[in-house]
Scaffold this motif. Structure first.
Motif, mmCIF file in Angstrom:
data_model
loop_
_atom_site.group_PDB
_atom_site.id
_atom_site.type_symbol
_atom_site.label_atom_id
_atom_site.label_comp_id
_atom_site.label_asym_id
_atom_site.label_seq_id
_atom_site.Cartn_x
_atom_site.Cartn_y
_atom_site.Cartn_z
ATOM 1 N N SER A 33 34.724 40.767 46.531
ATOM 2 C CA SER A 33 33.341 40.658 46.999
ATOM 3 C C SER A 33 32.754 42.061 47.071
ATOM 4 O O SER A 33 33.478 43.038 47.267
ATOM 5 N N ASP A 102 24.213 40.471 46.746
ATOM 6 C CA ASP A 102 25.336 40.157 47.638
ATOM 7 C C ASP A 102 26.250 39.196 46.887
ATOM 8 O O ASP A 102 25.892 38.044 46.657
ATOM 9 N N ALA A 104 29.639 37.233 46.732
ATOM 10 C CA ALA A 104 30.716 36.669 47.552
ATOM 11 C C ALA A 104 31.741 35.994 46.642
ATOM 12 O O ALA A 104 31.528 34.877 46.158
#
Length: 186
Positions: A33, A102, A104
């Motif tokens: 991540s 972002d 993940a």
């Protein structure tokens, strides 16, 4: 630990950056991540161009501006089913913006899937699912570049060098710890 890339002042009409990193000297985003934040200025004219690009259509990833919209691309292979594009729905107005990716990572095996959020100035602009991510070193063109996409580009929608025409003030890539990935031969 965050990795910061030096500011690149390019402004309209100024010299462009030719900053390029080998695949061994740039942040390794595979099998983990991470979060990238890019502080940019969108120019008065079209803001289309690459902000960060690593790899190519064979396999690679990047944050680009297409039709003045922030767009994240992830190519886990040359096969269309493993190419993902997550784009904001709104064109960015000419001014300073902070774009955040972002990422993940699902974990559990090399090249597992991921969920990606694209934020503009702290607000969610898009979210998407990647079924397969880049699980190993990128192809020989796997160098990374800031403010342009060289060689074989991430997408056939634009041509090299796909230079970003505005200012890139700062890029920070915050890598999360690498999870233990089982050996596929065991």
């Amino acid at each position: 630990m965050p990795i910061a890339v030096s500011p690149i002042a390019m402004g309209e009409g100024q010299a462009r950056s030719d900053e390029r990193f080998s695949r061994y000297s740039f942040a390794s985003i595979t099998n983990r991540s991470w979060r990238m934040t890019a502080d940019i200025v969108v120019p008065q004219k079209s803001g289309d161009g690459a902000i960060v690009a690593q790899g190519s259509r064979l396999n690679g990833w990047g944050l680009v501006m297409l039709n003045d919209k922030p767009t994240f691309m992830n190519n886990a292979s040359i096969l269309d089913r493993y190419r993902t594009r997550i784009a904001g729905s709104e064109a960015l107005n000419p001014s300073a913006h902070q774009i955040t990716v972002d990422f993940a990572y699902d974990g559990g095996k090399r090249g597992a899937g991921a969920t990606v959020q694209l934020l503009v100035d702290g607000a969610q602009a898009a979210t998407g699912r990647i079924s397969r991510t880049i699980g190993a070193l990128m192809a020989s063109e796997g160098g990374a570049s800031i403010a342009r996409d060289y060689g074989t580009t991430l997408s056939a929608e634009y041509a090299s060098p796909f230079t970003y025409p505005g200012d890139i003030r700062k890029i920070v890539i915050d890598l999360k710890p690498t999870p233990q990935v089982p050996n596929e031969n065991e």
